[in-house]
Design an enzyme around this catalytic site. Structure first.
Site, PDB file in Angstrom:
ATOM      1  N   HIS A  79      45.008   2.778  99.022  1.00 38.66           N
ATOM      2  CA  HIS A  79      45.361   1.441  98.497  1.00 38.66           C
ATOM      3  C   HIS A  79      44.171   0.900  97.697  1.00 38.66           C
ATOM      4  CE1 HIS A  79      47.356  -2.682  98.971  1.00 38.66           C
ATOM      5  NE2 HIS A  79      46.309  -2.845  98.177  1.00 38.66           N
ATOM      6  N   HIS A  94      42.797  -1.194  93.803  1.00 33.51           N
ATOM      7  CA  HIS A  94      43.024  -1.882  92.523  1.00 33.51           C
ATOM      8  C   HIS A  94      41.940  -1.472  91.526  1.00 33.51           C
ATOM      9  CE1 HIS A  94      45.924  -4.678  94.399  1.00 33.51           C
ATOM     10  NE2 HIS A  94      45.188  -4.431  95.460  1.00 33.51           N
ATOM     11  N   LYS A 133      55.725  -0.299  95.033  1.00 27.93           N
ATOM     12  CA  LYS A 133      55.048  -1.366  95.756  1.00 27.93           C
ATOM     13  C   LYS A 133      55.872  -2.644  95.744  1.00 27.93           C
ATOM     14  CE  LYS A 133      51.807  -3.677  97.723  1.00 27.93           C
ATOM     15  NZ  LYS A 133      50.358  -3.652  97.687  1.00 27.93           N
ATOM     16  N   HIS A 174      53.276  -5.286 100.635  1.00 26.33           N
ATOM     17  CA  HIS A 174      52.378  -6.400 100.958  1.00 26.33           C
ATOM     18  C   HIS A 174      53.176  -7.294 101.907  1.00 26.33           C
ATOM     19  CE1 HIS A 174      49.135  -9.435 100.153  1.00 26.33           C
ATOM     20  NE2 HIS A 174      50.065 -10.147 100.765  1.00 26.33           N
ATOM     21  N   HIS A 218      47.291  -2.864 104.207  1.00 30.93           N
ATOM     22  CA  HIS A 218      46.182  -3.743 104.640  1.00 30.93           C
ATOM     23  C   HIS A 218      46.551  -4.649 105.814  1.00 30.93           C
ATOM     24  CE1 HIS A 218      48.384  -6.541 102.177  1.00 30.93           C
ATOM     25  NE2 HIS A 218      47.890  -6.142 101.027  1.00 30.93           N
ATOM     26  N   ASP A 241      41.763  -1.350  99.646  1.00 30.43           N
ATOM     27  CA  ASP A 241      42.192  -2.564  98.949  1.00 30.43           C
ATOM     28  C   ASP A 241      41.051  -3.120  98.096  1.00 30.43           C
ATOM     29  OD1 ASP A 241      43.940  -4.449  98.056  1.00 30.43           O
ATOM     30  OD2 ASP A 241      43.879  -5.697  99.847  1.00 30.43           O
TER      31      ASP A 241
HETATM   32  N1  OTD Z   1      44.345  -8.778  98.007  1.00 29.41           N
HETATM   33  N2  OTD Z   1      43.228  -9.356  96.055  1.00 29.41           N
HETATM   34  C1  OTD Z   1      44.004  -8.515  95.320  1.00 29.41           C
HETATM   35  C2  OTD Z   1      44.961  -7.765  95.903  1.00 29.41           C
HETATM   36  C3  OTD Z   1      44.945  -7.667  97.355  1.00 29.41           C
HETATM   37  O1  OTD Z   1      46.938  -8.120  98.508  1.00 29.41           O
HETATM   38  C4  OTD Z   1      46.254  -7.275  97.944  1.00 29.41           C
HETATM   39  O2  OTD Z   1      46.605  -6.105  97.836  1.00 29.41           O
HETATM   40  C5  OTD Z   1      43.711  -8.442  93.885  1.00 29.41           C
HETATM   41  O3  OTD Z   1      42.757  -9.097  93.449  1.00 29.41           O
HETATM   42  O4  OTD Z   1      44.417  -7.701  93.171  1.00 29.41           O
HETATM   43  C6  OTD Z   1      43.434  -9.520  97.385  1.00 29.41           C
HETATM   44  O5  OTD Z   1      42.785 -10.361  98.015  1.00 29.41           O
HETATM   45 ZN    ZN Z   2      45.725  -4.545  97.351  1.00 35.65          ZN
HETATM   46 ZN    ZN Z   3      48.517  -6.780  99.144  1.00 32.48          ZN
END
Ligand code: OTD
Ligand code: ZN
Ligand code: ZN
Length: 345
Positions: free
Chosen positions: A14, A16, A100, A137, A175, A248
């Site tokens: 997971h 970004h 997702k 999520h 997460h 994450d």
């Molecule tokens: N959580 N920030 C972000 C994604 C995750 O929920 C998530 O996966 C982001 O900045 O893309 C965060 O706090």
């Molecule tokens: Zn995330």
């Molecule tokens: Zn998330």
């Protein structure tokens, strides 16, 4: 005392990467430690089609440093208008590894997410039939629900029903932050698993709110109370194949975090393995680290384990208080702290 540990090369289930210049500069941090990563599709605009995902994958591959073996695994951002045929085609072609689901507005760049989970059921039925993994999520966005209760509420309102209605659908509860989520995953079938971030193993909500507001410890879902953290540590180090590594890592510049309306997200990629192994060491579970980092994820995703290995050594590691991305400061997870493990390579 174990002073060095060599395990199969891990994957990050997971992550970004963002896009453009930021992406080009953060990809090497992940590619240094991980062989593969499930790349989240919450770009603006989101990665909703096979074509967009294939192009994004090419941009990521172009950012992998020469000589480094790294494979991005792409995800499809589900919306109220997802074309299930395109998703199935993309999965069959190997472009999509998963899809997702964000409840609309649950986290950063999730405004295009699903406004009604049940309306997505036809797409979920197709995913179940095609054996496409669903990443979730899991937080409700209802303003009446306290932010600390949103994960539990999501389980009760939606996740139990999804698991019951689609008994063969492979679901990754992303997460997880609560003992409720641990309990849910444990009692569900082998088709339900969860990722756990390093931050939720290390901190509880005090780290965000005591001694002044601590924006670099703010992410979504927010860290919960200590009892939940302890339950996550137990799950991660239990050896259960239902729990695996997902950082994450979500880079935001320091200026965007240290603001009157600071962004959610923790940049965990640079020292991810050092962060996780510290937890396994503290829990007396170093022998279970490889399972969590390198074996359970591939087994769940039905992918081969990596053949290469990585080594971590017990040594002082001073994590820099800040790094630079696009010439601007960015604070990594554990920035300014000293850890007791070092990634050797
Ligand atoms: N959580 N920030 C972000 C994604 C995750 O929920 C998530 O996966 C982001 O900045 O893309 C965060 O706090
Ligand atoms: Zn995330
Ligand atoms: Zn998330």
């Amino acid at each position: 005392m174990t002073d060095s540990i060599t395990i199969r090369r891990p994957d990050d289930w997971h992550l970004h990467f963002r896009d453009g210049d930021v992406m080009r500069e953060v990809v090497p941090y992940t590619a240094r430690q991980f062989a593969r990563a499930i790349v989240m599709p919450n770009l603006t605009p989101p990665v909703t089609t096979t074509e967009l995902a294939a192009a994004y994958r090419d941009r990521i591959l172009a950012a992998v440093p020469a000589g480094v073996d790294f494979t991005p695994l792409m995800t499809c951002y589900l919306t109220d208008n997802t074309d299930a045929d395109d998703l199935a085609r993309g999965a069959a072609k190997g472009v999509f590894t998963a899809a997702k689901m964000y409840p609309a507005n649950a986290t950063t760049n999730s405004a295009a997410g699903v406004t009604n989970v049940e309306k997505l059921y036809p797409v979920l039925a197709r995913m179940e039939a095609e054996d496409i993994v669903l990443c979730i999520h899991g937080e409700v966005t209802d303003h009446a629900i306290d932010v600390f209760d949103r994960e539990k509420e999501f389980i009760d309102r939606h996740l139990r029903a999804i698991a019951a209605n689609f008994p063969k659908l492979r679901v990754v509860f992303e997460h997880i932050t609560t003992s409720d989520a641990v309990d849910f995953v444990m009692q569900a079938g082998p088709n339900v698993a969860a990722t756990i971030t390093p931050q939720h193993l290390h901190i509880n909500r005090n780290a965000m709110l005591v001694g002044g507001i601590q924006p670099h410890n703010y992410c979504l879902p927010v860290a919960k109370r200590e009892s939940h953290r302890l339950s996550l540590r137990k799950a991660a180090t239990s050896g259960s194949p239902k729990f695996f590594l997902g950082t994450d890592s979500a880079p935001h510049l320091r200026s965007a975090k240290e603001s009157a309306c600071g962004c959610a997200g923790i940049f965990g990629a640079p020292y991810a393995l050092e962060s996780y192994i510290t937890v396994f060491d503290e829990e007396g579970a170093l022998d279970r680290f490889e399972g969590f980092a390198s074996l359970h994820g591939p087994a769940f995703y039905k992918l081969p384990v990596n053949e290469a290995t990585v080594t971590l050594e017990r040594a002082e590691l001073a994590v820099p208080p800040c790094l630079h991305v696009t010439g601007e400061e960015i604070v990594p997870w554990h920035g300014g702290q000293t850890l007791g493990w070092k990634f050797v390579g």
